[in-house]
Design an enzyme around this catalytic site. Structure first.
Site, PDB file in Angstrom:
ATOM      1  N   GLY A  12       0.786  -1.232   0.000  1.00  0.00           N
ATOM      2  CA  GLY A  12       0.000   0.000   0.000  1.00  0.00           C
ATOM      3  C   GLY A  12       0.813   1.274   0.000  1.00  0.00           C
ATOM      4  O   GLY A  12       0.399   2.282   0.577  1.00  0.00           O
ATOM      5  N   MET A  87      -4.817  -6.263  -6.692  1.00  0.00           N
ATOM      6  CA  MET A  87      -4.435  -7.293  -7.663  1.00  0.00           C
ATOM      7  C   MET A  87      -5.564  -8.273  -7.954  1.00  0.00           C
ATOM      8  O   MET A  87      -5.388  -9.487  -7.833  1.00  0.00           O
ATOM      9  CB  MET A  87      -3.198  -8.038  -7.145  1.00  0.00           C
ATOM     10  CG  MET A  87      -2.010  -7.136  -6.851  1.00  0.00           C
ATOM     11  SD  MET A  87      -1.445  -6.223  -8.286  1.00  0.00           S
ATOM     12  CE  MET A  87      -0.548  -7.522  -9.114  1.00  0.00           C
ATOM     13  N   ILE A  89      -8.734  -9.106 -10.905  1.00  0.00           N
ATOM     14  CA  ILE A  89      -9.433  -8.760 -12.136  1.00  0.00           C
ATOM     15  C   ILE A  89     -10.897  -8.527 -11.767  1.00  0.00           C
ATOM     16  O   ILE A  89     -11.501  -9.332 -11.059  1.00  0.00           O
ATOM     17  CB  ILE A  89      -9.284  -9.896 -13.177  1.00  0.00           C
ATOM     18  CG1 ILE A  89      -7.814  -9.959 -13.610  1.00  0.00           C
ATOM     19  CG2 ILE A  89     -10.206  -9.678 -14.364  1.00  0.00           C
ATOM     20  CD1 ILE A  89      -7.490 -11.114 -14.534  1.00  0.00           C
ATOM     21  N   ASN A 104      -7.044   3.724 -11.485  1.00  0.00           N
ATOM     22  CA  ASN A 104      -6.043   2.688 -11.226  1.00  0.00           C
ATOM     23  C   ASN A 104      -4.661   3.244 -11.576  1.00  0.00           C
ATOM     24  O   ASN A 104      -4.546   4.159 -12.394  1.00  0.00           O
ATOM     25  CB  ASN A 104      -6.327   1.459 -12.109  1.00  0.00           C
ATOM     26  CG  ASN A 104      -5.339   0.322 -11.864  1.00  0.00           C
ATOM     27  OD1 ASN A 104      -4.990   0.025 -10.730  1.00  0.00           O
ATOM     28  ND2 ASN A 104      -4.885  -0.311 -12.937  1.00  0.00           N
ATOM     29  N   HIS A 106      -1.030   1.724 -13.038  1.00  0.00           N
ATOM     30  CA  HIS A 106      -0.432   0.523 -13.628  1.00  0.00           C
ATOM     31  C   HIS A 106       1.028   0.830 -13.953  1.00  0.00           C
ATOM     32  O   HIS A 106       1.330   1.890 -14.512  1.00  0.00           O
ATOM     33  CB  HIS A 106      -1.197   0.139 -14.901  1.00  0.00           C
ATOM     34  CG  HIS A 106      -0.631  -1.089 -15.552  1.00  0.00           C
ATOM     35  ND1 HIS A 106      -0.815  -2.349 -15.030  1.00  0.00           N
ATOM     36  CD2 HIS A 106       0.137  -1.237 -16.661  1.00  0.00           C
ATOM     37  CE1 HIS A 106      -0.185  -3.225 -15.799  1.00  0.00           C
ATOM     38  NE2 HIS A 106       0.401  -2.585 -16.794  1.00  0.00           N
ATOM     39  N   THR A 138     -11.988   0.782 -16.851  1.00  0.00           N
ATOM     40  CA  THR A 138     -13.086   0.290 -17.679  1.00  0.00           C
ATOM     41  C   THR A 138     -13.071  -1.237 -17.590  1.00  0.00           C
ATOM     42  O   THR A 138     -12.208  -1.820 -16.926  1.00  0.00           O
ATOM     43  CB  THR A 138     -12.910   0.733 -19.148  1.00  0.00           C
ATOM     44  OG1 THR A 138     -11.638   0.250 -19.618  1.00  0.00           O
ATOM     45  CG2 THR A 138     -12.963   2.244 -19.284  1.00  0.00           C
ATOM     46  N   LEU A 141      -9.061  -4.920 -18.897  1.00  0.00           N
ATOM     47  CA  LEU A 141      -7.964  -4.851 -17.920  1.00  0.00           C
ATOM     48  C   LEU A 141      -6.883  -3.853 -18.347  1.00  0.00           C
ATOM     49  O   LEU A 141      -6.413  -3.896 -19.488  1.00  0.00           O
ATOM     50  CB  LEU A 141      -7.329  -6.247 -17.768  1.00  0.00           C
ATOM     51  CG  LEU A 141      -6.161  -6.351 -16.794  1.00  0.00           C
ATOM     52  CD1 LEU A 141      -6.642  -6.197 -15.360  1.00  0.00           C
ATOM     53  CD2 LEU A 141      -5.421  -7.664 -16.978  1.00  0.00           C
TER      54      LEU A 141
END
Ligand code: GRF
Length: 209
Positions: A12, A87, A89, A104, A106, A138, A141
């Site tokens: 985190g 983590m 989906i 998110n 990435h 959205t 992924l």
């Protein structure tokens, strides 16, 4: 005040950066993890932030897990849901529920390298740069309208870990700033892209090598 719910799976550090940014007009309503042992939970709890666990291992299907997760999140009446190293989906129903109000981060320059092991893949391909992307979530992924990107240059002696360390430093600057801009109402999605006319430079972080 905008309520923010942050989802984590592990240490985190992005969540910590967002909390420590003390974003004006934002309240961290809760930190929710899908793993009871997520280290970030204790950090948040020690700062008086509400925490919750929805353990994905207790659910027979993604749908059942996502439904319970949504129920817990909605209990905090979020204006924004922030995935910070979360983590899992997510189902299309879940992403639709928070459309336009879920971000998110990435660790790649999307649309390159969605999925896992991003830095190793960038090095294998001989990429000259790597980085991170903050985007609206959205159903697809690691896709969705891009809010901001941070870029690092790659050196011959880089390893996935050395790249991850440099990129993580950028993540900790980029993500709180993206959340701040969302809360300030500066992020508008127009034709599937984020328009932020007030601060075009805020969308790119590219320190000199
Ligand atoms: C970060 O690299 C983030 O980009 C990726 O997972 C990592 C999470 O790290 N999605 P942390 O839990 O925020 O420290």
């Amino acid at each position: 005040m905008k309520n923010i719910v942050i989802l984590i799976s592990g240490r985190g550090s992005n969540m910590q950066a967002i909390v420590e940014a003390n974003i004006p007009a934002a309240r961290i309503a809760a930190v929710v993890a899908n793993r009871p042992d997520a280290a970030g939970l204790a950090w948040a709890a020690a700062r008086g932030i509400a925490t919750a666990v929805v353990d994905h291992k207790q659910f027979a299907s993604r749908e059942a897990f996502d439904a319970q997760l949504a129920q817990v999140i909605d209990g905090y009446q979020p204006d924004l849901v922030v995935l910070a190293g979360f983590m899992r989906i997510l189902t299309a129903d879940f992403t639709r529920r928070y459309e336009g109000r879920m971000l998110n981060i990435h660790p790649s320059l999307l649309p390159a390298f969605p999925g896992l092991h991003t830095h190793a893949r960038a090095l294998e391909m001989g990429c000259k740069v790597a980085g991170c992307t903050v985007h609206f979530v959205t159903a697809e992924l690691d896709h969705g309208p891009i809010v901001a990107q941070g870029v690092v240059t790659l050196q011959d002696n880089d390893t996935p870990d050395s790249v991850a360390g440099r990129v993580l430093q950028l993540e900790h600057q980029l993500y709180p700033d993206a959340v701040r801009r969302f809360v300030a109402g500066e992020l508008k999605i127009v034709d599937g892209k984020v328009a932020s006319p007030a601060q075009p430079a805020a969308s790119l972080l590219a320190p000199a090598p």
